[in-house]
Design an enzyme around this catalytic site. Structure first.
Site, PDB file in Angstrom:
ATOM      1  N   GLU A   1      -8.275   1.989  -3.262  1.00  0.00           N
ATOM      2  CA  GLU A   1      -8.961   1.881  -1.978  1.00  0.00           C
ATOM      3  C   GLU A   1      -9.960   3.033  -1.838  1.00  0.00           C
ATOM      4  O   GLU A   1      -9.591   4.211  -1.919  1.00  0.00           O
ATOM      5  CB  GLU A   1      -7.947   1.894  -0.841  1.00  0.00           C
ATOM      6  CG  GLU A   1      -7.014   0.683  -0.884  1.00  0.00           C
ATOM      7  CD  GLU A   1      -6.108   0.612   0.337  1.00  0.00           C
ATOM      8  OE1 GLU A   1      -6.183   1.538   1.180  1.00  0.00           O
ATOM      9  OE2 GLU A   1      -5.348  -0.361   0.452  1.00  0.00           O
TER      10      GLU A   1
ATOM     11  N   GLU B   1      -6.125  -4.499   8.763  1.00  0.00           N
ATOM     12  CA  GLU B   1      -5.081  -3.507   9.001  1.00  0.00           C
ATOM     13  C   GLU B   1      -4.731  -3.465  10.491  1.00  0.00           C
ATOM     14  O   GLU B   1      -5.516  -3.889  11.345  1.00  0.00           O
ATOM     15  CB  GLU B   1      -5.575  -2.124   8.569  1.00  0.00           C
ATOM     16  CG  GLU B   1      -5.895  -1.990   7.097  1.00  0.00           C
ATOM     17  CD  GLU B   1      -6.375  -0.607   6.745  1.00  0.00           C
ATOM     18  OE1 GLU B   1      -5.760   0.019   5.872  1.00  0.00           O
ATOM     19  OE2 GLU B   1      -7.376  -0.154   7.349  1.00  0.00           O
TER      20      GLU B   1
ATOM     21  N   GLU C   1       0.864  -1.178   0.000  1.00  0.00           N
ATOM     22  CA  GLU C   1       0.000   0.000   0.000  1.00  0.00           C
ATOM     23  C   GLU C   1       0.899   1.227   0.000  1.00  0.00           C
ATOM     24  O   GLU C   1       1.786   1.361   0.847  1.00  0.00           O
ATOM     25  CB  GLU C   1      -0.907   0.032   1.230  1.00  0.00           C
ATOM     26  CG  GLU C   1      -1.789   1.275   1.274  1.00  0.00           C
ATOM     27  CD  GLU C   1      -2.680   1.353   2.507  1.00  0.00           C
ATOM     28  OE1 GLU C   1      -3.459   2.310   2.601  1.00  0.00           O
ATOM     29  OE2 GLU C   1      -2.574   0.459   3.380  1.00  0.00           O
TER      30      GLU C   1
END
Length: 798
Positions: free
Chosen positions: A663, A750, A576
């Site tokens: 995202e 996460e 990411e």
């Protein structure tokens, strides 16, 4: 040959009767042409009548010309005529001439004109030879075919010229030339055909009994000529009929005038009423007959009519006295007219009551908010300027005012949850409650979607403003029904005092807004007075915004990458990409601080394009199994051509679209759900992957999963990090994973920071994880060894 033609016309014919025949022919031809012009200009329902009259006039003209010329013909022996061929010849002339004119009148192309000319020319020839077949002379007939055929050709050419004149010439000139051509066609055919005739005396041939003599024929021709004149008379009759039709049309126009919304009045040269339509009579409440001859001005208050004025003029504000002495505002247009007996001017009277009401409404909207009815921003600013200037100009101490900046908390969420209609209803209720508290002590205005301002007069101390703010807060918090649901609103209120906080109206408003933002930071339903320290902090924030606008050009922004792993194998699955800003003076600035600034200034679009370019440039060197996850901002979804921009970046760096994962947070969908979903579908059609980020923190995530098929769900770190101590968080995470797997959607968790958290997630069947336990956000060079090892493993496996 010309000698033979000369002999036929000059020697074999009585020139006096030849001239008579020519005159009859010319007269009848002009009559026929005139009738044809009436035919062409008439309406379809009357066209056949005119065509019949035209055929009769033309046919009789041809027939009369022929037989007058035959009376002039001297064959050297007595002659007579059979009745049937004589009558047949006139019928042939009428039918074929009428048919020719009909074909020409209803023509669809240029060929129709020539067909019509042939029909007419052959009609003249057929009439001639049919009439000749009934001629009896003591002798034998013979025809020179050359002359006979030439006669037909002359007739056809003359008829063609006739129709071409009608086609190309207009008015009297066209009629005259067409009549001349038709006369030449008829006379030319007749005398050429007569030249083709040779009569050989034969005493054995005698006249047949029952034939028509020259005297009888003369009477017949006289009657035929009379019929030509009668056709002209018929034209007058038809014109009379058309005049009647025009009367009907005038009646229809009057009906249309009566149907008009405006009043229409015909006036004579002195301004007296000649006629009026129903709208005017209804407007003034009078009948037409008593009104005729009266001055037009008697229907109005103080209206003057200028009889010497011959041009159009306009009266903007005339008061008409209607029924029951009702005053009606009107506007009047005066225009001269030329085509009505007794009338020299028309007055068009327009009722402007509705327009006046609309103007009042427009004037209201120009000074008030259209939804709540309170003052708008423009009026509020004028009132604020007036109050400040008036309070500062007195001899004594300046008069104090309190300015309240009211911002409704979470109003956007209310709009998204209940709809815009419910949001408008809530705003109306808020405005009513604010006005009730303020009363006649101040002014309430709506500045924007969810922001109001209140100017409170006569405030002596801060305690008075404090008490007033508390009253506002209490009035707003009471629940009220919206869309059949109870709603309770709170507001963040900022207070600035005049003249203590500012003496300039714009600065005073700005400082009230600054105080409101401070109140909003402290929580819902708070109010706060302006303090200079607040302004200093906001000034720092404004300066930081300015630095952010130049940060990209100064190369102060850079990227970090946080690795993502398969939960069970701990195998690297992708990265990411995260944005970082190192300020030259302040050092690292938190993304939570500068990302909202970038969205407020709009520079987020430029930064996002740079960020995606840099990330895709790095990702093209990775193994194909590694994905790249990029966060999207709600502001980007307002940008035109977003899908095309991302597509070009991916193609430029040679990535397959399925390696790019975008995202999406729930706020993107809340802002404009229909537009966002339309863009998401285009991105998915382009082959890119879509992930729902921070799942579980909003209130409508489940509905979005139902609306749009995401490729991945990311569980927010706030749930994962509490799993060690909070059984509720464990249950939420387990439920989200089960829900996603039931929909066939993989899950990434996460914020994994402990082995215990990872073990729980593995036990729940979580697909991917990321967090400090496995890898912190670093520059991509710090993960070069892992990327190389993965690439070598892929090569060995292959």
């Amino acid at each position: 040959m010309l000698e033979k033609l000369y002999q036929c016309i000059i020697i074999d014919h009585d020139y006096r009767l030849v001239l008579l025949a020519a005159v009859i022919c010319a007269f009848s031809c002009f009559t026929a042409i005139n009738l044809q012009q009436h035919t062409a200009g008439s309406q379809k329902q009357y066209r056949n009548r005119w065509l019949i009259l035209t055929g009769i006039a033309a046919g009789i003209g041809v027939w009369a010309t022929h037989f007058v010329a035959m009376l002039a013909y001297d064959a050297g022996s007595p002659k007579s005529y059979d009745l049937l061929p004589t009558l047949a010849s006139i019928l042939i002339a009428i039918i074929l001439m009428g048919a020719g004119f009909a074909i020409y009148t209803n023509r669809e192309n240029k060929l129709s004109l020539h067909v019509a000319a042939w029909v007419m020319g052959l009609g003249i020839g057929a009439m001639h030879y049919t009439g000749m077949s009934g001629l009896h002379i003591w002798g034998a007939f013979s025809y020179d075919m050359t002359w006979a055929i030439s006669a037909l050709i002359i007739g056809i050419i003359g008829c063609t010229g006739t129709l071409l004149c009608l086609e190309r010439l207009r008015g009297v000139k066209g009629q005259v030339w067409a009549a001349v051509c038709l006369t030449l066609a008829i006379c030319g055919l007749h005398f050429t055909a007569m030249t083709a005739l040779t009569v050989t005396p034969d005493p054995t041939v005698s006249q047949t009994e029952g034939t028509v003599s020259d005297g009888v024929l003369l009477v017949a021709v006289t009657l035929a000529t009379f019929m030509v004149l009668a056709s002209a008379l018929a034209t007058g009759i038809v014109d009379k009929h058309l005049a009647d039709r025009r009367t009907v049309e005038a009646r229809r126009l009057r009906n249309l005038a009566n149907a008009a919304m405006e009043g229409i009045v015909l006036l004579d040269g002195k301004g007296a009423v000649v006629d009026a339509n129903h709208s005017f009579l209804g407007l003034c409440g009078r009948h037409l007959e008593p009104l005729r001859g009266m001055p037009f001005t008697v229907c109005f208050q103080r209206l003057e009519f200028d009889p010497d004025r011959r041009s159009a003029w306009f009266v903007n504000d005339a008061i008409l006295i209607g029924a029951n002495e009702k005053e009606i505002p009107t506007e009047i247009f005066f225009r001269p007219v030329q085509d009505r007996i007794g009338a020299q001017m028309v007055a068009i009277v327009r009722d402007i009551r509705e327009r006046r009401a609309a103007e009042q409404q427009i004037n209201f909207l120009a000074h008030h908010d259209s939804i709540t009815g309170v003052a708008n921003r423009a009026v509020f600013q004028k009132q604020l300027e007036h109050a400040v200037s008036k309070g500062s100009s007195g001899r004594h101490a300046p008069k104090k005012h309190a300015l309240y900046f009211v911002d409704i908390d979470d109003f956007k969420e209310l709009n998204a949850r209940l709809g815009h209609a419910a949001g408008d209803a809530a705003l109306k209720e808020v405005a009513e409650r604010l006005k009730k508290v303020v009363g006649d002590q101040g002014l309430v205005a709506r500045l924007s979607a969810d922001q109001f301002c209140i100017l409170h007069d006569g405030v002596e101390h801060n305690d008075d403003a404090d008490t007033f703010a508390l009253a506002l807060k209490t009035a707003l918090v009471a629940p009220f029904p919206v869309a059949d649901k109870p709603v309770s609103l709170t507001a963040s209120i900022g207070i600035a005092m005049h003249p203590n906080d500012a003496q300039d109206p714009e600065v005073l408003l700005l400082r009230a807004e600054i105080a409101m933002k401070r109140a909003k930071l402290e929580g819902r339903g708070k109010y706060c007075f302006f303090e200079p320290v607040i302004d200093e902090k906001l000034e720092e924030r404004r300066a930081l915004k300015q630095d952010l606008l130049q940060a990209l050009g100064r190369h102060e922004l850079y990227l970090q990458y946080q690795p993502q792993y398969h939960a069970h194998s701990r195998k690297l699955s992708g990265f990411e990409v995260l944005l970082r800003w190192r300020h030259p003076e302040k050092g690292l600035i938190s993304p939570g601080e500068f990302i909202p600034m970038a969205e407020e200034t709009g520079v987020i679009n430029e930064i996002s394009i740079w960020m995606m370019n840099e990330a895709c440039r790095a990702a093209k060197t990775w193994p194909a199994s590694l994905g790249l996850a990029v966060n999207m901002s709600p502001i980007q979804f307002e940008q035109d051509g977003l899908v095309e921009i991302i597509g070009r970046i991916v193609r430029r760096h040679g990535l397959t679209p399925d390696r790019l994962e975008l995202e999406i947070t729930e706020s993107i969908l809340i802002a404009d759900e229909h537009r966002a979903l339309r863009i998401l579908k285009k991105l998915k059609e382009a082959g890119m992957r879509l992930a729902m980020d921070d799942f579980g923190t909003g209130y409508s995530s489940l509905s979005y999963l139902q609306t749009f098929p995401f490729d991945k769900i990311k569980i927010d770190r706030s749930f994962v990090m509490q799993m060690d101590d909070d059984s509720h968080s464990v249950g939420i995470v387990r439920g989200v994973i089960g829900l996603a797997h039931g929909l066939g959607i993989p899950v990434l968790a996460e914020g994994v920071e402990t082995e215990a958290q990872l073990a729980l997630l593995q036990d729940m069947g979580c697909d991917e994880v990321q967090g400090f336990l496995l890898g912190r956000p670093e520059r991509i060079e710090d993960y070069a060894d892992q990327i190389t090892a993965l690439e070598q493993h892929a090569e060995q496996t292959a």
